[in-house]
Design a protein around this motif. Sequence first.
Motif, mmCIF file in Angstrom:
data_model
loop_
_atom_site.group_PDB
_atom_site.id
_atom_site.type_symbol
_atom_site.label_atom_id
_atom_site.label_comp_id
_atom_site.label_asym_id
_atom_site.label_seq_id
_atom_site.Cartn_x
_atom_site.Cartn_y
_atom_site.Cartn_z
ATOM 1 N N ASN A 145 0.820 -1.219 0.000
ATOM 2 C CA ASN A 145 0.000 0.000 0.000
ATOM 3 C C ASN A 145 0.853 1.268 0.000
ATOM 4 O O ASN A 145 0.532 2.252 0.656
ATOM 5 C CB ASN A 145 -0.980 0.034 1.183
ATOM 6 N N SER A 146 1.932 1.227 -0.745
ATOM 7 C CA SER A 146 2.747 2.428 -0.937
ATOM 8 C C SER A 146 3.211 2.466 -2.394
ATOM 9 O O SER A 146 3.027 1.507 -3.134
ATOM 10 C CB SER A 146 3.958 2.424 -0.002
ATOM 11 N N GLU A 147 3.816 3.568 -2.776
ATOM 12 C CA GLU A 147 4.282 3.722 -4.162
ATOM 13 C C GLU A 147 5.381 2.735 -4.532
ATOM 14 O O GLU A 147 5.602 2.467 -5.704
ATOM 15 C CB GLU A 147 4.780 5.147 -4.398
ATOM 16 N N LYS A 148 6.090 2.199 -3.536
ATOM 17 C CA LYS A 148 7.207 1.290 -3.804
ATOM 18 C C LYS A 148 6.775 -0.171 -3.844
ATOM 19 O O LYS A 148 7.610 -1.059 -3.803
ATOM 20 C CB LYS A 148 8.293 1.485 -2.753
ATOM 21 N N ASN A 149 5.469 -0.412 -3.915
ATOM 22 C CA ASN A 149 4.968 -1.777 -3.876
ATOM 23 C C ASN A 149 3.884 -1.972 -4.928
ATOM 24 O O ASN A 149 2.983 -1.141 -5.047
ATOM 25 C CB ASN A 149 4.412 -2.071 -2.483
ATOM 26 N N PRO A 150 3.955 -3.055 -5.686
ATOM 27 C CA PRO A 150 2.989 -3.285 -6.765
ATOM 28 C C PRO A 150 1.693 -3.969 -6.337
ATOM 29 O O PRO A 150 1.008 -4.574 -7.144
ATOM 30 C CB PRO A 150 3.777 -4.176 -7.734
ATOM 31 N N SER A 151 1.322 -3.906 -5.066
ATOM 32 C CA SER A 151 0.078 -4.540 -4.617
ATOM 33 C C SER A 151 -1.123 -3.860 -5.273
ATOM 34 O O SER A 151 -1.058 -2.701 -5.684
ATOM 35 C CB SER A 151 -0.025 -4.498 -3.099
ATOM 36 N N LEU A 152 -2.228 -4.600 -5.338
ATOM 37 C CA LEU A 152 -3.352 -4.149 -6.148
ATOM 38 C C LEU A 152 -4.667 -4.685 -5.598
ATOM 39 O O LEU A 152 -4.726 -5.819 -5.111
ATOM 40 C CB LEU A 152 -3.139 -4.682 -7.574
ATOM 41 N N LEU A 153 -5.720 -3.875 -5.698
ATOM 42 C CA LEU A 153 -7.074 -4.309 -5.366
ATOM 43 C C LEU A 153 -7.894 -4.314 -6.649
ATOM 44 O O LEU A 153 -7.875 -3.330 -7.398
ATOM 45 C CB LEU A 153 -7.715 -3.361 -4.345
ATOM 46 N N ARG A 190 -23.270 -10.125 -9.789
ATOM 47 C CA ARG A 190 -22.485 -10.674 -8.682
ATOM 48 C C ARG A 190 -21.224 -9.841 -8.543
ATOM 49 O O ARG A 190 -20.709 -9.329 -9.520
ATOM 50 C CB ARG A 190 -22.122 -12.138 -8.975
ATOM 51 N N ARG A 191 -20.733 -9.721 -7.319
ATOM 52 C CA ARG A 191 -19.551 -8.885 -7.079
ATOM 53 C C ARG A 191 -18.523 -9.621 -6.234
ATOM 54 O O ARG A 191 -18.875 -10.415 -5.367
ATOM 55 C CB ARG A 191 -19.966 -7.595 -6.380
ATOM 56 N N SER A 192 -17.275 -9.304 -6.498
ATOM 57 C CA SER A 192 -16.202 -9.842 -5.669
ATOM 58 C C SER A 192 -15.028 -8.867 -5.706
ATOM 59 O O SER A 192 -14.988 -7.949 -6.532
ATOM 60 C CB SER A 192 -15.770 -11.230 -6.148
ATOM 61 N N MET A 193 -14.090 -9.077 -4.782
ATOM 62 C CA MET A 193 -12.877 -8.270 -4.747
ATOM 63 C C MET A 193 -11.700 -9.197 -4.516
ATOM 64 O O MET A 193 -11.826 -10.216 -3.834
ATOM 65 C CB MET A 193 -12.934 -7.233 -3.617
ATOM 66 N N ALA A 194 -10.580 -8.836 -5.104
ATOM 67 C CA ALA A 194 -9.344 -9.593 -4.903
ATOM 68 C C ALA A 194 -8.238 -8.601 -4.552
ATOM 69 O O ALA A 194 -8.042 -7.608 -5.251
ATOM 70 C CB ALA A 194 -8.975 -10.363 -6.170
ATOM 71 N N PHE A 195 -7.570 -8.874 -3.441
ATOM 72 C CA PHE A 195 -6.442 -8.033 -3.027
ATOM 73 C C PHE A 195 -5.168 -8.842 -3.212
ATOM 74 O O PHE A 195 -5.027 -9.919 -2.636
ATOM 75 C CB PHE A 195 -6.580 -7.595 -1.560
ATOM 76 N N PHE A 196 -4.248 -8.332 -4.025
ATOM 77 C CA PHE A 196 -2.983 -8.999 -4.313
ATOM 78 C C PHE A 196 -1.872 -8.309 -3.534
ATOM 79 O O PHE A 196 -1.559 -7.152 -3.781
ATOM 80 C CB PHE A 196 -2.669 -8.930 -5.813
ATOM 81 N N SER A 197 -1.283 -9.021 -2.587
ATOM 82 C CA SER A 197 -0.196 -8.490 -1.777
ATOM 83 C C SER A 197 1.120 -9.020 -2.334
ATOM 84 O O SER A 197 1.299 -10.230 -2.489
ATOM 85 C CB SER A 197 -0.371 -8.937 -0.319
ATOM 86 N N ASN A 198 2.019 -8.118 -2.636
ATOM 87 C CA ASN A 198 3.303 -8.487 -3.228
ATOM 88 C C ASN A 198 4.448 -7.913 -2.410
ATOM 89 O O ASN A 198 4.283 -6.942 -1.691
ATOM 90 C CB ASN A 198 3.402 -7.934 -4.656
ATOM 91 N N ARG A 199 5.627 -8.496 -2.563
ATOM 92 C CA ARG A 199 6.793 -7.928 -1.887
ATOM 93 C C ARG A 199 7.207 -6.686 -2.652
ATOM 94 O O ARG A 199 6.916 -6.542 -3.846
ATOM 95 C CB ARG A 199 7.937 -8.931 -1.806
#
Length: 184
Positions: free
Chosen positions: A99-107, A162-171
């Motif tokens: 959850n910062s600019e230096k991380n490619p995580s995505l919702l 139908r709805r869903s969400m996916a949160f991708f946490s990356n290093r």
Amino acid sequence: MPIEKKKAYFDGRFGLTYLSIGARKSHSKDIIKSDYLECLMLAYCIEDHQWPDIPGFRAKIQKFEEKCKFIGLQVFKSLSLAMKLKNKDNFFKSHLLVNSEKNPSLLKVLQYPPVNSKEVRPSFAVHTDFGSLMFLFSDDLSVLQMHRVVVPEDRNKRLQSRRSMAFFSNRQRSYVGYIRIRRW
């Protein structure tokens, strides 16, 4: 939100991106199909001017992403203990900047439109996800299976969005370190 406003968010850059129904193609064996869903991809580092003008939307999304980060860090701590890593902190530290600019995580916020019986097909074909950890959330109507989303058997459920969400946490990309896993 009207489709015209949604399409204004399709720019292909890292940030807030909208994909309309059929924009994504799934390649499976020799068959190429359009995925039957629409998607809003939200990277945490979205610039102020990119957020939709929907009261409370940004605050709710960012609060949700922070909760995912907190839970993810707890999972990474637990995994490092369970895997008996020599340097347990490396695994955890490599995800601190989620959850910062230096991380490619995505919702990804996904909506699967109603499907009548003549159109029954997978909403999101078999695929492989990337990253360290993924959290899936769905409403009571969605049929999420490992690596794919299918159309519900129940006709009443098929005829509803139908709805869903996916949160991708990356290093984080800038993390220098390695993880050495002991042999069991």
